[in-house]
Scaffold this motif. Structure first.
Motif, mmCIF file in Angstrom:
data_model
loop_
_atom_site.group_PDB
_atom_site.id
_atom_site.type_symbol
_atom_site.label_atom_id
_atom_site.label_comp_id
_atom_site.label_asym_id
_atom_site.label_seq_id
_atom_site.Cartn_x
_atom_site.Cartn_y
_atom_site.Cartn_z
ATOM 1 N N ALA A 1 40.321 32.121 44.371
ATOM 2 C CA ALA A 1 40.945 33.432 44.523
ATOM 3 C C ALA A 1 40.028 34.422 45.221
ATOM 4 C CB ALA A 1 41.334 33.982 43.150
ATOM 5 N N ALA A 2 40.630 35.348 45.958
ATOM 6 C CA ALA A 2 39.855 36.399 46.626
ATOM 7 C C ALA A 2 39.095 37.239 45.613
ATOM 8 C CB ALA A 2 40.796 37.279 47.452
ATOM 9 N N GLU A 3 39.662 37.423 44.426
ATOM 10 C CA GLU A 3 39.006 38.216 43.388
ATOM 11 C C GLU A 3 37.671 37.610 42.981
ATOM 12 O OE1 GLU A 3 43.425 39.065 42.999
ATOM 13 O OE2 GLU A 3 42.146 37.369 43.537
ATOM 14 N N ALA A 4 37.592 36.268 42.988
ATOM 15 C CA ALA A 4 36.326 35.603 42.662
ATOM 16 C C ALA A 4 35.247 35.971 43.668
ATOM 17 C CB ALA A 4 36.527 34.090 42.617
ATOM 18 N N LYS A 5 35.640 36.031 44.922
ATOM 19 C CA LYS A 5 34.694 36.399 45.983
ATOM 20 C C LYS A 5 34.269 37.854 45.861
ATOM 21 C CE LYS A 5 36.682 32.938 49.122
ATOM 22 N NZ LYS A 5 37.569 32.368 48.093
ATOM 23 N N ASP A 6 35.114 38.661 45.206
ATOM 24 C CA ASP A 6 34.804 40.087 45.002
ATOM 25 C C ASP A 6 33.994 40.332 43.734
ATOM 26 O OD1 ASP A 6 36.114 40.802 47.317
ATOM 27 O OD2 ASP A 6 38.024 41.225 46.309
ATOM 28 N N GLY A 7 33.664 39.248 43.014
ATOM 29 C CA GLY A 7 32.809 39.384 41.843
ATOM 30 C C GLY A 7 33.502 39.261 40.509
ATOM 31 N N ALA A 8 34.806 38.935 40.505
ATOM 32 C CA ALA A 8 35.512 38.768 39.237
ATOM 33 C C ALA A 8 34.991 37.541 38.496
ATOM 34 C CB ALA A 8 37.015 38.633 39.487
ATOM 35 N N TYR A 9 35.104 37.587 37.186
ATOM 36 C CA TYR A 9 34.673 36.465 36.350
ATOM 37 C C TYR A 9 35.520 35.228 36.666
ATOM 38 C CZ TYR A 9 34.052 33.498 32.272
ATOM 39 O OH TYR A 9 33.805 32.411 31.463
ATOM 40 N N VAL A 10 34.873 34.117 36.924
ATOM 41 C CA VAL A 10 35.553 32.858 37.246
ATOM 42 C C VAL A 10 35.659 32.000 35.980
ATOM 43 C CG1 VAL A 10 35.508 30.740 38.618
ATOM 44 C CG2 VAL A 10 34.800 32.920 39.642
ATOM 45 N N GLY A 11 36.887 31.755 35.534
ATOM 46 C CA GLY A 11 37.059 30.993 34.313
ATOM 47 C C GLY A 11 38.294 30.102 34.298
ATOM 48 N N LEU A 12 39.060 30.113 35.402
ATOM 49 C CA LEU A 12 40.213 29.219 35.494
ATOM 50 C C LEU A 12 39.774 27.891 36.097
ATOM 51 C CD1 LEU A 12 43.114 31.538 36.734
ATOM 52 C CD2 LEU A 12 42.489 30.923 34.386
ATOM 53 N N LYS A 13 40.097 26.816 35.428
ATOM 54 C CA LYS A 13 39.759 25.483 35.945
ATOM 55 C C LYS A 13 41.049 24.709 36.147
ATOM 56 C CE LYS A 13 38.967 23.428 31.366
ATOM 57 N NZ LYS A 13 38.011 22.691 30.531
ATOM 58 N N GLY A 14 41.017 23.811 37.115
ATOM 59 C CA GLY A 14 42.203 23.044 37.457
ATOM 60 C C GLY A 14 42.843 23.575 38.727
ATOM 61 N N GLU A 15 44.086 23.210 38.937
ATOM 62 C CA GLU A 15 44.817 23.572 40.152
ATOM 63 C C GLU A 15 45.119 25.074 40.192
ATOM 64 O OE1 GLU A 15 49.215 22.726 42.194
ATOM 65 O OE2 GLU A 15 48.630 21.735 40.311
ATOM 66 N N ASN A 16 44.941 25.660 41.355
ATOM 67 C CA ASN A 16 45.415 27.029 41.569
ATOM 68 C C ASN A 16 46.910 26.925 41.865
ATOM 69 O OD1 ASN A 16 45.570 29.785 41.961
ATOM 70 N ND2 ASN A 16 44.765 29.724 44.035
ATOM 71 N N ILE A 17 47.708 27.040 40.835
ATOM 72 C CA ILE A 17 49.143 26.733 40.900
ATOM 73 C C ILE A 17 49.852 27.583 41.943
ATOM 74 C CG2 ILE A 17 51.307 26.818 39.581
ATOM 75 C CD1 ILE A 17 49.544 26.339 37.062
ATOM 76 N N SER A 18 50.746 26.938 42.693
ATOM 77 C CA SER A 18 51.616 27.631 43.623
ATOM 78 C C SER A 18 53.036 27.135 43.420
ATOM 79 C CB SER A 18 51.171 27.385 45.079
ATOM 80 O OG SER A 18 51.980 28.081 45.981
ATOM 81 N N ILE A 19 54.001 28.044 43.420
ATOM 82 C CA ILE A 19 55.381 27.617 43.171
ATOM 83 C C ILE A 19 56.168 27.585 44.487
ATOM 84 C CG2 ILE A 19 55.322 28.549 40.844
ATOM 85 C CD1 ILE A 19 57.231 30.757 41.881
#
Length: 206
Positions: free
Chosen positions: A188-206
């Motif tokens: 996610a772009a937020e991760a690159k902006d310094g947000a806490y990274v804690g989601l593991k697995g697929e970055n789900i898309s519908i």
């Protein structure tokens, strides 16, 4: 992934649909706001929406007299990217159908949440959808190619800027804005902006 309806019994773990509210004026005001060409926009409070009669009804009834803000998340999105939670329920109202990707707060273990625990729910146009404080959520996903507009109702001040706090509890590293705890996927772009990274697995898309 399977997409449930918010009227499905499974949604009872995550929220509920509130009845009796007249959303006609609000939907018209939402549709008057232009969609961005791409990406997602969000404003915690929007004057033209807060002038609608439903603002008082939601503050007095749904939030029991608490001061609230009525803003909107709108644009183009089909991906999970992040999950967030607040200390209170959030109410969402779409001017068209939309999909919420939700997970339970108790699925966060040692600061991580597996995206396999995320469940998708479709909400119909005009439904007043309460998402419980214990339900992680983020930007809605569009159903129509043109994009989405979803009103977001929260206690006043939520999602506004906050000074960095000294960490007391391990949860504090997720605090991203006022009354907003955010967990990002590494993609996610937020991760690159310094947000806490804690989601593991697929970055789900519908």
């Amino acid at each position: 992934m399977k997409i449930y309806d918010v009227t499905d019994a499974k949604f009872a773990e995550y929220g509920k649909v509130l009845t009796g509210y007249d959303t006609t004026e609000l939907l018209k005001a939402m549709d008057a706001i232009e969609l961005p060409e791409n990406g997602v926009a969000y404003e915690p409070g929007i004057d033209s929406l807060e002038k609608c009669a439903i603002m008082n009804d939601l503050g007095n009834n749904a939030y029991g007299g608490m001061p609230i803000q009525l803003g909107m998340c709108w644009g183009h999105n089909k991906a999970l990217n992040c999950l967030e939670y607040h200390r209170d329920s959030e109410i969402n109202i779409g001017s068209s159908d939309f999909v919420l990707l939700l997970a339970k707060q108790d699925k966060i273990v040692n600061g991580e949440l597996d995206t396999a625990d995320v469940v998708a729910f479709r909400a119909p146009k005009g439904a007043v959808v309460e998402v419980y404080a214990t339900s992680l959520h983020y930007a809605p996903c569009q159903v129509e190619d043109s994009g989405f507009r979803v009103a977001v109702v929260l206690p006043k001040g939520t999602n506004t800027d906050i000074d960095k706090v000294t960490e007391i509890d391990s949860e504090d590293k997720m605090l991203w804005a006022r009354n907003k705890w955010l967990i990002a996927h590494p993609d996610a772009a937020e991760a690159k902006d310094g947000a806490y990274v804690g989601l593991k697995g697929e970055n789900i898309s519908i």
